[in-house]
Design a protein around this motif. Structure first.
Motif, PDB file in Angstrom:
ATOM      1  N   THR A   1     -18.910  10.977  -7.209  1.00 14.86           N
ATOM      2  CA  THR A   1     -18.903  12.319  -7.903  1.00 14.86           C
ATOM      3  C   THR A   1     -17.673  12.264  -8.832  1.00 14.86           C
ATOM      4  OG1 THR A   1     -17.194  12.687  -6.050  1.00 14.86           O
ATOM      5  CG2 THR A   1     -19.634  13.602  -5.634  1.00 14.86           C
ATOM      6  N   GLU A   2     -17.074  11.150  -8.985  1.00 15.64           N
ATOM      7  CA  GLU A   2     -15.998  10.708  -9.868  1.00 15.64           C
ATOM      8  C   GLU A   2     -15.930   9.542 -10.493  1.00 15.64           C
ATOM      9  OE1 GLU A   2     -14.106  13.050 -11.429  1.00 15.64           O
ATOM     10  OE2 GLU A   2     -14.595  14.771  -9.965  1.00 15.64           O
ATOM     11  N   LEU A   3     -15.751   9.296 -11.714  1.00 14.67           N
ATOM     12  CA  LEU A   3     -15.502   7.832 -12.204  1.00 14.67           C
ATOM     13  C   LEU A   3     -14.361   7.545 -12.049  1.00 14.67           C
ATOM     14  CD1 LEU A   3     -17.198   5.680 -13.685  1.00 14.67           C
ATOM     15  CD2 LEU A   3     -16.407   6.857 -15.919  1.00 14.67           C
ATOM     16  N   PRO A   4     -13.966   6.427 -11.295  1.00  9.47           N
ATOM     17  CA  PRO A   4     -12.674   6.056 -11.045  1.00  9.47           C
ATOM     18  C   PRO A   4     -12.131   5.318 -12.322  1.00  9.47           C
ATOM     19  CG  PRO A   4     -14.021   4.141 -10.012  1.00  9.47           C
ATOM     20  CD  PRO A   4     -15.213   5.639 -10.709  1.00  9.47           C
ATOM     21  N   SER A   5     -10.759   5.254 -12.456  1.00  6.26           N
ATOM     22  CA  SER A   5      -9.974   4.356 -13.309  1.00  6.26           C
ATOM     23  C   SER A   5     -10.711   4.548 -14.748  1.00  6.26           C
ATOM     24  CB  SER A   5     -10.050   2.819 -12.970  1.00  6.26           C
ATOM     25  OG  SER A   5      -9.597   2.408 -11.761  1.00  6.26           O
TER      26      SER A   5
END
Length: 266
Positions: free
Chosen positions: A51-55
């Motif tokens: 659900t979120e793009l990390p880094s």
């Protein structure tokens, strides 16, 4: 050379694409982001659950929209552009994410593309500009119900190029212009040759008259008279030659400039 896998829709992206395909809603693809996180070992199911793009390292621009060779009704291509401007630290572009927003909804992570061979984005510490371009294709359900937020500022799209090509086609192509310029050069060179030959003939005639004058003076005038006469004649000859040369140069320049102007106006 960098290489990336095909995009994977997140679960939220899949649900939205289904609704769009059924004609139930519309949405916009809003932006693209890069991540230094290496997700190449993740399964498709793992990527779909994200659900979120990390880094996240930076956001790029969507510079143009491409038709898909597979199915342009359900798949859209986007030209993405990332630069290292103001980037303090370099990194590997291991993952690219696309964000979307349903009409009346909130922005969310729509699709992900992982790297096979990641592009390296250098820092901007040496003020050396670097640009990374990539075209990503993504399933949208029904392309007619999707809007792409393309960055218009300082971006030349394919439509811009087609417009320029059409306008040029109505005037003259590059081959025609080159032929006209070469013809102008040829005409100028011929004119220069003719003028140079004429000046040379005039100079030779003047020199002959000086020599004849010198012969006539010998034995009839003092040595100083002969010297003075030769100096005057030499000076006159040089002046005449210089004037002729300057005239020829100016005529050639004017002629060539006129040809260039005429060519540009046609």
């Amino acid at each position: 050379m960098s290489k990336y896998n095909k995009t994977v829709l997140t679960n939220a992206g899949i649900d939205l694409a289904k609704k769009v395909n059924a004609g139930q809603t519309k949405f916009s693809i809003t932006k693209a982001a890069t991540s230094s996180e290496n997700l190449s070992d993740k399964s498709i199911a793992d990527l779909q659950n994200m659900t979120e793009l990390p880094s996240i390292m930076q956001y790029g621009e969507i510079s143009d929209v491409e038709d898909s060779a597979q199915d342009k009704d359900t798949v859209i291509g986007m030209d993405l552009e990332f630069t290292n401007k103001e980037l303090a630290h370099g990194y590997s572009v291991n993952t690219i994410g696309l964000y979307a927003k349903e009409d009346g909804g909130n922005e969310f992570l729509y699709a992900i593309a992982t790297a096979v061979d990641a592009e390296h984005m250098p820092d901007f510490n040496n003020k050396a500009m670097f640009q990374f371009n990539i075209t990503i294709y993504v399933v949208v359900g029904r392309s007619s119900n999707v809007t792409i937020n393309v960055t218009e500022e300082d971006v030349t799209t394919k439509q811009d190029l087609e417009t320029v090509k059409t306008e040029l086609g109505q005037k003259a192509n590059s081959t025609d212009v080159t032929k006209q310029i070469n013809q102008a050069k040829s005409d100028a060179e011929k004119y220069a040759y003719d003028q140079a030959k004429l000046n040379d003939d005039n100079f030779k005639g003047l020199k002959q008259r000086v020599d004849n004058h010198d012969t006539a003076l010998n034995g009839k005038a003092s040595k100083q008279d002969v010297t003075d006469a030769k100096q005057y004649a030499d000076s006159a000859a040089k002046t005449a030659q210089s004037n002729a040369k300057n005239y020829t140069s100016s005529q050639i320049a004017n002629y060539y400039n006129k040809q260039q102007t005429d060519t540009s106006l046609n």
